[in-house]
Design an enzyme around this catalytic site. Structure first.
Site, PDB file in Angstrom:
ATOM      1  N   ILE A 164       0.977  -1.204   0.002  1.00 37.59           N
ATOM      2  CA  ILE A 164      -0.055  -0.177   0.076  1.00 37.59           C
ATOM      3  C   ILE A 164       0.932   1.206  -0.121  1.00 37.59           C
ATOM      4  CG2 ILE A 164      -1.853   1.317   1.244  1.00 37.59           C
ATOM      5  CD1 ILE A 164      -2.639  -1.597   0.167  1.00 37.59           C
TER       6      ILE A 164
ATOM      7  N   HIS B 285      27.648   6.469 -34.488  1.00 37.80           N
ATOM      8  CA  HIS B 285      27.827   5.019 -35.036  1.00 37.80           C
ATOM      9  C   HIS B 285      25.960   4.610 -35.217  1.00 37.80           C
ATOM     10  CE1 HIS B 285      31.888   4.544 -34.006  1.00 37.80           C
ATOM     11  NE2 HIS B 285      31.711   4.683 -32.594  1.00 37.80           N
TER      12      HIS B 285
ATOM     13  N   GLU C 213      -1.157  -0.706 -10.155  1.00 36.93           N
ATOM     14  CA  GLU C 213      -2.430  -0.217 -10.645  1.00 36.93           C
ATOM     15  C   GLU C 213      -2.899  -1.079 -11.796  1.00 36.93           C
ATOM     16  OE1 GLU C 213      -2.335   4.452  -9.306  1.00 36.93           O
ATOM     17  OE2 GLU C 213      -3.958   3.447 -10.648  1.00 36.93           O
TER      18      GLU C 213
END
Lengths: 382, 260
Positions: free
Chosen positions: A157, A278, A363
């Site tokens: 939490i 490069h 989430e």
């Protein structure tokens, strides 16, 4: 065609967040990452500037922003430190169930005094036995007269050890599975609310993550959000609103990784020239830039969909999933661009990889996002 | 106390500048304009005075073209200025400090003012003349490079310091006067989110600038160009610090001939 340009107001909001991120957050990001310190003085400043309760309407003391505006701010904050950002925006997640599920009387009583001063709130859904399988949560809510009695444990939490208020999901009857889940607003001061220790984490180390145990906590029925059994739908609706800013948070990490890698590539010399000359590095940077750009646009589109009144489940799942995968990939490529230096803690890119990893998990883990995307998608073909 | 602050929109230091196609001014496309740094301090100083002298008001005024001028005025309102007036430069894209003062003076003359504050110089051209020119045009005493400006209610005078090469000078001045500010007594504040949102809806009064007088001397830019890219940097390849030092000393001695 939609207009992708920002309004002058949105630019001012983004500028405010950028200034705060670069002057207040960035200078402490490495130190807090190393020590795991919870920089509460920074969170206080974020509150003072109006950067904390972004989604709460102004009438209740928040900033009253739509999701696009929130995303602009969150991306800027995360560019400086994803961990601090997680703690700054945790109130948005914790308060969203109140915004969506509370009566006007409850909003007035619970939200207004909370937002009137610097305080943190935590969203308590995940439990030790599972997060994604929210229908199977075990925290019990037993009716006792005009109260409920809460027993159970929540884990992972955000801000839990520091929060003054918890929005808690508990079941009135586990046999009902998700149809038994009910939401409550519980103050830290209630007897039997026992926040546990701060967890040691791989990333987001300026944020605080912990357990909260509820031992016989008496919650007035007046502090229940919606009816018995309406909590599961409320949790899903909450996550539909707050998932998109996680896409923005991931985009902020990815943009920081790209900027660091591109900047480094112009300075670092190998074989007699800057590594930016490069092609191997150019292709890397080009792919990183595509990922960042796509992540941002998907996030904006999801936010725009929600601001126009759409549910945005599909769009926000796509945005969160894509942007968090992009953040991990871009941070990984940034380390590769830095070579051995990138692996060293003296350089800022390895933190980005550790921070990015969490965005794939919290989430709604990306596996769940893909399940949601597939379900929404297949409905169109059924 | 009626405080008027003059501010100027200047290119953000992080912006990549390029000359406009006509070659005499900055290309405003894609340039972000912000409050000039010393002007931020002037706004801060005005707000500090307002907070310390009950009943004070701060009126922010800027001369310049759309849309940049209106934007910096809104930024000043978000910081706490009570009123804003835009002296619209119309199609005039460039103005020297004297022209700016001539455009501002008649507007300022028409506003109640106990104090006219400017940043001591603009962050772009660093002209540093507007405060002095305003003093001349408005027949007010003017002071430059001022720090720590305070109102002394006992003597009804301003007290302030001037940072000069030999140290600090302490001054007092009557109201009204013009001040070119170097530094307020606090760092400039940051506008809060609700104030930013409110400033978007604030009314910005617009006044057309008085036309440039044909007889007034003015500077006309002939060319605006970026400095040539820097060359001559040399990277030293090395494996150890000792090797780097040896190579550097050799270059300084043999190529740059800094020492024999």
């Amino acid at each position: 065609m939609p207009d992708f340009s920002l309004t002058a107001e949105q630019e001012s909001l983004r500028d405010l967040a950028r200034k705060f991120a670069r002057t207040e957050m960035a200078p402490h990001a490495a130190e807090c990452d190393r020590s795991g310190r919870f920089p509460e003085e920074i969170y206080r400043k974020a509150y003072d500037l109006g950067l904390m309760n972004l989604n709460v309407p102004t009438e209740f003391g928040g900033s009253g922003l739509g999701v696009v505006d929130q995303c602009l701010i969150v991306e800027e904050l995360a560019y400086a430190c994803a961990g601090m950002t997680t703690s700054v925006i945790a109130n948005c997640l914790a308060l969203e169930p109140i915004l969506l599920g509370a009566t006007p009387e409850q909003k007035d009583r619970l939200l207004r005094p909370f937002c009137a001063q610097y305080q943190l709130a935590s969203f308590c859904l995940t439990e030790p036995s599972g997060g994604s399988d929210a229908g199977g949560l075990k925290t019990r809510a037993r009716r006792d007269g005009d109260h409920y009695v809460l027993d159970g444990e929540k884990c992972f939490i955000t801000n839990a050890p520091h929060a003054a208020l918890y929005t808690v999901f508990a079941t009135v009857d586990p046999t009902l599975r998700h149809r038994g889940i009910t939401a409550f607003v519980v103050p830290r001061s209630a007897e039997g609310v026992l926040p546990g220790k701060d967890e040691e984490k791989m990333g987001h180390r300026a944020s605080s993550t912990g357990t909260v145990r509820f031992e016989g906590v008496r919650v007035p029925a007046a502090d229940r959000l919606g009816g018995d059994g309406e909590g599961f739908a409320l949790a899903l609706r909450t996550l539909d609103q707050t998932r998109t800013p996680i896409g923005a948070l991931a985009t902020g990490i990815a943009q920081a990784a790209l900027d660091l890698a591109a900047g480094y590539s112009l300075k670092r010399q190998t074989f007699g020239k800057a590594i930016s000359e490069h092609q191997a590095i150019q292709i890397k940077l080009a792919n990183m830039a595509q990922a960042v750009h796509a992540a941002r646009l998907l996030t904006w589109h999801a936010a725009w969909t929600i601001d126009r009144g759409g549910k945005g489940t599909l769009e926000s799942s796509i945005a969160k999933c894509f942007a968090s995968d992009a953040a991990l990939h871009v941070a990984d490529e940034a380390i590769q661009t830095f070579g051995g230096y990138g692996y060293m803690k003296d350089y800022p890119v390895e933190k980005l990889l550790r921070d990015a990893k969490l965005t794939q998990i919290y989430e709604g883990a990306n596996e769940i996002q893909r399940t949601v995307i597939a379900r929404e998608l297949l409905e169109h073909y059924a | 106390m009626e405080i008027v602050v003059c501010v100027k929109p200047v290119p953000d230091a992080e912006t990549r500048l390029r000359p406009a196609p006509e070659g005499t001014t900055l290309d405003p496309e894609a340039v972000k304009f912000v409050l000039s740094g010393y002007d931020e301090s002037a706004v801060e100083q005005a707000l500090l005075l307002k907070e310390s002298v009950p009943g004070s008001k701060v009126h922010v005024v800027a001369f310049g073209p759309a849309p940049r001028t209106e934007e910096v005025l809104r930024a000043a309102v978000a910081l706490g200025c009570d009123q804003a007036t835009w002296v619209d430069a119309g199609a005039e894209r460039w103005a020297d400090p004297i022209r700016a003062a001539r455009a501002l003076a008649p507007v300022l003359g028409g506003l109640p003012h106990d104090l006219i504050l400017c940043g001591k110089q603009a962050g772009d051209d660093e002209g540093g003349l507007v405060a002095a020119a305003l003093g001349e045009l408005l027949s007010l005493p003017d002071f430059g490079a001022v720090v720590d400006l305070r109102w002394d209610p006992g003597s009804s005078r301003f007290r302030f310091q001037r940072a000069v090469e030999t140290g600090q000078e302490s001054w007092t001045a009557p109201a009204p006067c013009v001040v070119g500010l170097q530094q307020a007594w606090n760092d400039p504040r940051t506008a809060k989110l609700p104030a930013i949102l409110k400033s978007r809806k604030a009314t910005i009064a617009r006044v057309a600038a008085a036309p440039r007088s044909a007889s007034s001397p003015t500077v006309v830019p002939e060319r605006f160009e970026l400095p040539p890219p820097r060359t001559g940097a040399k990277m030293i390849d090395y494996r150890t610090p000792e090797e780097a030092a040896q190579k550097l000393v050799r270059i300084l001695r043999e190529e740059a001939k800094v020492f024999p």
